[in-house]
Scaffold this motif. Structure first.
Motif, mmCIF file in Angstrom:
data_model
loop_
_atom_site.group_PDB
_atom_site.id
_atom_site.type_symbol
_atom_site.label_atom_id
_atom_site.label_comp_id
_atom_site.label_asym_id
_atom_site.label_seq_id
_atom_site.Cartn_x
_atom_site.Cartn_y
_atom_site.Cartn_z
ATOM 1 N N THR A 45 0.828 -1.202 0.000
ATOM 2 C CA THR A 45 0.000 0.000 0.000
ATOM 3 C C THR A 45 0.864 1.254 0.000
ATOM 4 O O THR A 45 0.585 2.224 -0.706
ATOM 5 C CB THR A 45 -0.942 -0.024 1.211
ATOM 6 O OG1 THR A 45 -1.763 -1.185 1.101
ATOM 7 C CG2 THR A 45 -1.800 1.209 1.259
ATOM 8 N N GLU A 82 -7.004 1.066 -0.695
ATOM 9 C CA GLU A 82 -7.138 -0.150 0.097
ATOM 10 C C GLU A 82 -8.364 -0.083 1.006
ATOM 11 O O GLU A 82 -9.151 -1.015 1.079
ATOM 12 C CB GLU A 82 -5.883 -0.313 0.949
ATOM 13 C CG GLU A 82 -5.968 -1.426 1.945
ATOM 14 C CD GLU A 82 -4.627 -1.625 2.640
ATOM 15 O OE1 GLU A 82 -3.999 -0.618 3.018
ATOM 16 O OE2 GLU A 82 -4.217 -2.770 2.794
ATOM 17 N N ASP A 158 -5.888 -1.314 -5.129
ATOM 18 C CA ASP A 158 -5.289 -1.887 -3.921
ATOM 19 C C ASP A 158 -6.292 -2.853 -3.301
ATOM 20 O O ASP A 158 -7.330 -2.442 -2.802
ATOM 21 C CB ASP A 158 -4.923 -0.755 -2.947
ATOM 22 C CG ASP A 158 -3.873 -1.199 -1.938
ATOM 23 O OD1 ASP A 158 -3.590 -2.411 -1.878
ATOM 24 O OD2 ASP A 158 -3.335 -0.330 -1.232
ATOM 25 N N GLU A 159 -5.974 -4.122 -3.373
ATOM 26 C CA GLU A 159 -6.845 -5.192 -2.867
ATOM 27 C C GLU A 159 -8.288 -5.088 -3.369
ATOM 28 O O GLU A 159 -9.213 -4.951 -2.588
ATOM 29 C CB GLU A 159 -6.813 -5.213 -1.341
ATOM 30 C CG GLU A 159 -5.399 -5.476 -0.850
ATOM 31 C CD GLU A 159 -5.354 -5.862 0.613
ATOM 32 O OE1 GLU A 159 -6.421 -6.163 1.167
ATOM 33 O OE2 GLU A 159 -4.248 -5.871 1.164
HETATM 34 MG MG LIG Z 1 -2.058 -2.788 2.008
#
Ligand SMILES: [Mg+2]
Ligand SMILES: Nc1ncnc2c1ncn2[C@@H]1O[C@H](COP(=O)(O)OP(=O)(O)OP(=O)(O)O)[C@@H](O)[C@H]1O
Lengths: 312, 556
Positions: A45, A82, A158-159
């Motif tokens: 991240t 994220e 992010d994810e």
């Molecule tokens: Mg992360």
């Protein structure tokens, strides 16, 4: 694939004494789907935030679509952070249109696109619902759509899979593939190796802020030794003596005391070992040889770090 | 810039679209008007009629007291009548006086209605009100006025009496005229305590108060008998022919009995009228012409209040001037409330964006400066919407109530819409807003929850409370040290200069502080911008003060 969508050179980020990212070099060719993998706290991240110029690197240079800062080319970038969150009181379609508008799309186009996207990815009925009335996963989908509504040439997620049910994870994979087909470069981070394995052209493996591996999935698989797992009435020494076996480890398992992992030479055939066992009269209760998965690669390369991170 | 405007537009829409916002805005005028009506209602309908009895053992006061109470009642009923006529007059009669002579203008100083009523009786003569006391007394007046009233006028409702004297109950068991005052009181106590009830028109009512005037209460005031001199006085000192009793020689006092200690209106009224009657009778006993005394008492030297700052020929201080000097207090208060209100909106939605982590998406689309500018502008527009709504509703209400009769309201309107006060208000609102809003924004950016923010708000409130504490004093001494010093502190400039605005502050102060305020705003925006930029992405504990200083220096 000569052009680079993203280039990091010697990028580090320190938070006080903590070195969150250490001298990372990355080169992402235009049009690639690039996976960021690594245990919790690895620095994924942080790296992504530095790429977007939300966080300033302590050292190193970053070039995004040829510009020194992502903010200079923000109209061409899409970003899903994220931690997901949206204005609770806004309607799904208005939010998508708003973020597209901030990226330079004119009002009318932004609105039509919002409705198109919601329809395409199964949220048509919720287009005019307020975010607070959506489930977390639906909200997350809306947010993904909001980050790509301006048809960016470079997408950073992010994810994107966390919090989605299996069906929607599939939808998310489709989104990424659709983007790629449309010519976008995509970076995403994930903890689910199967997604990475299915859709990534290249992966970056990072642990404790340091780059461990960077390359294609096939290259990654070559990084780990060939292994055979078998259950047999044989001692360590006996197995060790088999031709082509480099190392023998007892598998720590409460149920079985006769489970072994054999590391075999590169180029050695698992078939060969099986035959030798028969020849030597070793009774096998099971014999297992699978191609290493990305999961194995992950555990092998950064498993130690991951466990450490968990203990912390 | 385009992005900042888009952020602003979203902020504006998000807030302006909620019902709560408009309810909050409209609440203010509604509450104000409501308060006026509630106050009026409390003063009239909510107070029950007070019933009282008078035991006058001297036999000299009761009738005079009754007459005086009646006259007061008639005068107040007449003033209601006069307003009723004014309200219902045909257009062409507006501004023309209602029969009798003109009503004395209700002065702002006449907060005490009794003073006003006495002046009314004094100026118009008692006879004019005598006819109005009895039921039906207004019939003739209403008929007279009828031709000039609009069709829809309806009937004039004669106000009820607030004070009403009753005859003594028959079952006291003593002769109230000859019994000792304490015995009379004892006999009346069951009524005063509500254990027994009085009868009025066949309905039971509670006795509110009893006034007992002992026989010998005022004899010593009488003129000295022929031949008696000052020095031979045995029961007190005599000066200028008036005897003053001391100590044990004092006669028993008049007794006012009432279980209600809070409502002293009746007491004040009875006492004033007793003293008035005593003086009247003493004038007569001493051979002084009562009419003459009344005439003399009405005498007043003509006096004018003048203001040296006004144009020659127009120096006279009017009611509008007085309002104008005091209006800034109201403006300061509204300024303060509105700045507080909108700045806290900013605090709240910054924290919302932060805790929702929307901020990251925003910051990948706009710069921190654009985001901050957009938020500031969007909420500024909300603030202006709020103020415009208030001003418009004030204008509507004043326009609705303004009439020649309601001079005060007309004057108030002229003060509010005065050419300089409103622009000054908007100017100070905007600059005050940007100053405090950037502070609130910076606080919002470093906090993750409203609770954390409250720790920071404490000191800010301590600073902000000063203009509220001083706002009532500053117009009294608008160019004094306190006012001048506070004017030059940018955090206070908007409030204090607004406070002084009506008093024509010196040009140096006016423009000097304005320029300083502009620069302070720029500095504040810059400082808070740096904090905002770093703080907005931060998670975890709010930073320590030392850390904040570091951000300001490095800005990373
Ligand atoms: Mg992360
Ligand atoms: N704002 C910050 N201040 C201080 N330390 C931070 C900050 N952000 C991240 N870190 C630290 O940097 C390290 C890397 O964090 P990062 O969020 O990049 O990990 P990650 O790879 O994304 O992990 P995860 O898979 O759990 O999301 C962690 O040790 C974290 O504690």
């Amino acid at each position: 694939m000569s052009e680079l969508a993203l280039e990091l050179r010697g990028v580090s980020k320190h938070y006080g004494d903590l070195k969150a990212v250490r001298e990372v070099d990355i080169a992402v060719p235009a049009g690639a789907i690039y996976g960021f993998l690594g245990p919790n706290g690895a620095g994924k991240t942080t790296t992504i935030r530095m790429i977007l110029d939300i966080v300033k690197p302590t050292a190193g240079t970053i070039s995004v679509l040829g510009a020194p800062s992502a903010l200079d080319v923000r109209e061409r970038i899409g970003y899903l952070p994220e931690e997901k969150g949206l204005y609770k009181k806004m309607k799904a379609s208005s939010i998508i249109a708003y973020f597209a508008g901030l990226k330079g799309i004119d009002r009318k186009t932004a609105r039509t696109r919002a409705y198109e996207l919601l329809e395409r990815y199964g949220l048509k009925d919720f287009a005019d619902a307020k975010i607070e009335t959506l489930s977390k996963g639906m909200g997350q989908k809306v947010q993904v759509l909001a980050s790509i509504a301006h048809q960016p040439e470079f997408v950073i997620l992010d994810e994107p899979f966390s919090g989605l049910d299996p069906v929607n994870q599939q939808v998310m994979e489709d989104v990424i593939k659709d983007l790629s087909k449309a010519g976008s470069t995509i970076i995403f981070s994930t903890h689910v190796m199967s997604h990475a394995e299915r859709i990534c052209d290249r992966i970056l493996l990072i642990a404790k802020g340091t780059k461990i591996f960077d390359g294609t999935i096939d290259e990654a698989k070559k990084k780990i030794p060939n292994r055979v797992r078998l259950q047999a009435d044989a001692g360590n020494d006996q197995l060790r003596a088999l031709p082509g076996v480099l190392q023998v480890d007892a598998v720590e398992d409460d149920l079985h005391e006769d489970l072994w992992d054999l590391t075999i030479e590169e180029g050695a055939e698992a078939q060969q070992i099986l035959q030798t066992c028969f020849a030597q009269g070793i009774t096998l209760r099971s014999f297992d040889h699978n191609e290493p998965t990305l999961h194995d690669v992950f555990v092998e390369l950064v498993g130690e770090d991951a466990r450490e991170a968990q203990k912390r | 810039m385009r992005n900042a405007l888009m952020v602003a537009a979203r902020e504006y829409a998000e807030n302006a679209r909620t019902k709560g916002f408009w309810i909050g805005i409209l609440m203010v005028p509604v509450l104000l008007v409501g308060a006026v009506f509630v106050m009026r209602w409390l003063a009239s309908d909510a107070t029950p009629t007070r019933h009282y009895v008078v035991v006058d053992q001297t036999g000299r006061y009761e009738d005079a007291l009754q007459r005086r109470m009646d006259l007061r009642y008639a005068a107040s009923a007449f003033s209601s009548y006069s307003s009723w006529v004014q309200r219902n007059q045909k257009e062409e009669f507006k501004g023309v006086e209602v029969d009798l002579e003109s009503m004395p203008a209700m002065n702002l100083a006449d907060f005490n209605a009794d003073t006003f009523l006495d002046r009314l009786i004094e100026e118009q003569g008692e006879e004019k009100f005598e006819a109005l006391i009895e039921p039906g007394g207004f019939d003739e007046l209403v008929e007279q006025a009828r031709p000039r009233l609009v069709e829809t006028a309806g009937e004039f409702e004669v106000p009820r009496r607030f004070f009403r004297s009753l005859p003594l109950p028959a079952d006291l068991g003593i002769d109230p005229m000859t019994a000792k005052p304490d015995e009379v009181a004892e006999a009346l106590k069951p009524y005063l305590r509500g254990e027994k009830e009085m009868q009025v028109d066949g309905k039971p009512v509670q006795l509110f108060a009893a006034l007992i005037i002992p026989a010998e209460v005022d004899e010593h005031f009488d003129p000295l008998p022929e031949g008696e001199t000052e020095s031979s006085g045995v029961i007190g000192d005599v000066a200028d022919g008036i005897r003053a009793l001391t100590g044990a020689n004092q006669p028993p006092p008049v007794q006012y009995w009432s279980g209600n200690l809070a409502d002293s209106d009746l007491f004040e009224r009875l006492r004033g009228n007793l003293d008035r009657e005593l003086r009247q009778s003493q004038f007569v006993k001493r051979g002084i012409d009562v009419g003459l005394v009344a005439g003399v008492q009405r005498m007043a030297l003509p006096i004018k209040k003048l203001d040296p700052d006004k144009e020659t020929g127009k120096e006279e201080v009017s009611q509008a001037d007085v309002l104008r000097e005091n209006a800034p207090i109201g403006f300061v208060y509204i300024l303060w409330i509105s700045i507080m209100q909108v700045a806290s909106m900013l605090l709240n939605n910054t924290i919302e964006e932060k805790s929702n982590r929307i901020i990251e998406v925003l910051l990948s689309s706009v710069t921190a400066w654009e985001l901050m500018a957009g938020k500031l502008l969007g909420i500024a527009a909300i603030g202006l919407t709020m103020l415009l709504t208030w001003i418009a509703s004030a204008a509507a209400m004043l326009w609705y109530w303004a009439s020649p009769e309601a001079e005060a309201i007309t004057n108030l309107a002229s003060v509010i819409f005065d050419s300089t006060l409103l622009p000054a208000f908007v100017f100070y609102f905007l600059l005050g807003y940007f100053m405090y809003a950037s502070i609130f924004l910076a606080i919002g950016s470093i906090c993750n929850t409203i609770k954390e923010a409250q720790n920071f708000m404490g000191p800010v409130m301590m600073i902000m409370i000063v203009p509220i504490l001083t706002m009532a004093f500053i117009p009294k001494d608008p160019h004094g040290t306190l006012a001048t010093v506070l004017s030059w502190i940018p955090l206070y400039t908007p409030f204090v200069m607004m406070n002084r605005a009506a008093a024509d502050p010196p040009a140096f102060d006016l423009y000097g502080t304005a320029i300083m305020l502009v620069f302070a705003n720029i500095a504040m925006l810059w400082l808070c911008g740096r904090i905002f930029r770093t703080g907005i992405l931060r998670t975890g504990q709010p930073p320590r003060f030392k850390e904040l200083l570091g951000w300001l220096r490095r800005g990373d």
